[in-house]
Write a protein that holds these residues in place. Structure first.
Motif, PDB file in Angstrom:
ATOM      1  N   PHE A  22       0.834  -1.210   0.000  1.00  0.00           N
ATOM      2  CA  PHE A  22       0.000   0.000   0.000  1.00  0.00           C
ATOM      3  C   PHE A  22       0.863   1.252   0.000  1.00  0.00           C
ATOM      4  O   PHE A  22       0.644   2.184  -0.780  1.00  0.00           O
ATOM      5  N   LEU A  23       1.823   1.295   0.916  1.00  0.00           N
ATOM      6  CA  LEU A  23       2.621   2.512   1.071  1.00  0.00           C
ATOM      7  C   LEU A  23       3.589   2.695  -0.089  1.00  0.00           C
ATOM      8  O   LEU A  23       3.809   3.824  -0.544  1.00  0.00           O
ATOM      9  N   LEU A  24       4.178   1.619  -0.572  1.00  0.00           N
ATOM     10  CA  LEU A  24       5.050   1.730  -1.745  1.00  0.00           C
ATOM     11  C   LEU A  24       4.291   2.348  -2.914  1.00  0.00           C
ATOM     12  O   LEU A  24       4.793   3.250  -3.602  1.00  0.00           O
ATOM     13  N   LYS A  25       3.083   1.880  -3.146  1.00  0.00           N
ATOM     14  CA  LYS A  25       2.264   2.421  -4.225  1.00  0.00           C
ATOM     15  C   LYS A  25       1.880   3.871  -3.945  1.00  0.00           C
ATOM     16  O   LYS A  25       1.929   4.730  -4.840  1.00  0.00           O
ATOM     17  N   ALA A  26       1.493   4.152  -2.708  1.00  0.00           N
ATOM     18  CA  ALA A  26       1.045   5.504  -2.368  1.00  0.00           C
ATOM     19  C   ALA A  26       2.155   6.528  -2.563  1.00  0.00           C
ATOM     20  O   ALA A  26       1.891   7.678  -2.946  1.00  0.00           O
ATOM     21  N   LEU A  27       3.392   6.131  -2.305  1.00  0.00           N
ATOM     22  CA  LEU A  27       4.526   7.036  -2.436  1.00  0.00           C
ATOM     23  C   LEU A  27       5.138   7.009  -3.836  1.00  0.00           C
ATOM     24  O   LEU A  27       6.111   7.728  -4.093  1.00  0.00           O
ATOM     25  N   GLY A  28       4.586   6.205  -4.729  1.00  0.00           N
ATOM     26  CA  GLY A  28       5.091   6.144  -6.087  1.00  0.00           C
ATOM     27  C   GLY A  28       6.454   5.503  -6.201  1.00  0.00           C
ATOM     28  O   GLY A  28       7.219   5.811  -7.129  1.00  0.00           O
ATOM     29  N   LEU A  29       6.787   4.605  -5.284  1.00  0.00           N
ATOM     30  CA  LEU A  29       8.084   3.932  -5.288  1.00  0.00           C
ATOM     31  C   LEU A  29       7.999   2.655  -6.119  1.00  0.00           C
ATOM     32  O   LEU A  29       7.030   1.902  -6.014  1.00  0.00           O
ATOM     33  N   THR A  30       9.001   2.421  -6.920  1.00  0.00           N
ATOM     34  CA  THR A  30       8.985   1.235  -7.783  1.00  0.00           C
ATOM     35  C   THR A  30       9.497   0.023  -7.022  1.00  0.00           C
ATOM     36  O   THR A  30      10.463   0.119  -6.262  1.00  0.00           O
ATOM     37  N   TYR A  31       8.850  -1.112  -7.247  1.00  0.00           N
ATOM     38  CA  TYR A  31       9.239  -2.313  -6.516  1.00  0.00           C
ATOM     39  C   TYR A  31       8.857  -3.568  -7.291  1.00  0.00           C
ATOM     40  O   TYR A  31       7.961  -3.558  -8.135  1.00  0.00           O
TER      41      TYR A  31
END
Length: 218
Positions: A22-31
């Motif tokens: 959730f947070l990775l997506k919310a912050l626009g971080l690629t993973y």
């Protein structure tokens, strides 16, 4: 195409890894997510234990920060927010509110997660049905949700009158708790109207909905 900044070690069905997503997506971080097969005991494999000696998910590797490796979902949420949430969207700045944020995260880690996990085990996965275990942990689920109800009946979010990582940390386990783990006959929308409304609002967040759609597809 550049490589993702993070590797997220997770499990397709387990709740805690999706909280990090959730947070990775919310912050626009690629993973990139690597889903471990628990039925093959991959979380106890030699390679993974080098990353997380506890042999649990989630674990992240931050390739943009010297391959920094971190486990425990709440520790990961704090790290991501403190390091990459430059606008402070998911944190609070007041010291007292920050203490309350930590309190809420610790309650999730020590209260909601373990009790809901035991309720799920005894109700869904135990090789034999043990009525005492089912009843005990269903009542603990009811108690924990009741604590959240007391808080959310007075305010919109858990901390600081804003959406924070504290709120995000409860979503996946509440999906189990509100839908399957309460004692028989308990209607969550009637007994916990504030929690139910809060939960539905969180589920509607675009990055949460996207992650849960990925989970459902798996």
């Amino acid at each position: 195409m550049s490589s993702p900044q993070f590797t997220l070690y997770s499990h397709a069905g387990g709740p805690n890894g999706w909280t990090v997503a959730f947070l990775l997506k919310a912050l626009g971080l690629t993973y990139e997510t690597k889903f471990l097969a628990f039925d093959k005991n991959e979380q106890k494999g030699e390679d993974f234990l080098k990353l997380n000696p506890n042999g649990r998910i989630p674990t992240i590797v931050d390739h943009g920060n010297g391959d920094f490796t971190l486990s425990e979902s709440k520790a990961i949420l704090l790290y991501l927010a403190e390091t990459y949430d430059k606008e402070g969207k998911f944190l609070v700045s007041d010291p007292k509110e920050r203490a309350l944020l930590n309190q809420s995260l610790f309650f999730q880690a020590s209260g909601q997660g373990p009790y809901f996990g035991q309720a799920a085990h005894f109700k869904m996965f135990a090789p034999e049905k043990i009525p005492y275990g089912i009843e005990r942990y269903a009542k603990e689920v009811q108690r924990v949700i009741g604590v959240l109800e007391l808080i959310l009946s007075k305010q919109e979010y858990l901390v600081g009158n804003k959406l924070t990582i504290a709120d995000l940390s409860y979503i996946t386990w509440n999906n189990f708790g509100l839908n399957a783990l309460l004692p028989e006959g308990v209607d969550p929308k009637k007994e916990f109207p504030a929690v139910s409304a809060w939960h539905e609002k969180l589920l509607a967040l675009p990055y949460v909905a996207e992650a849960l759609a990925e989970k459902a597809a798996l």
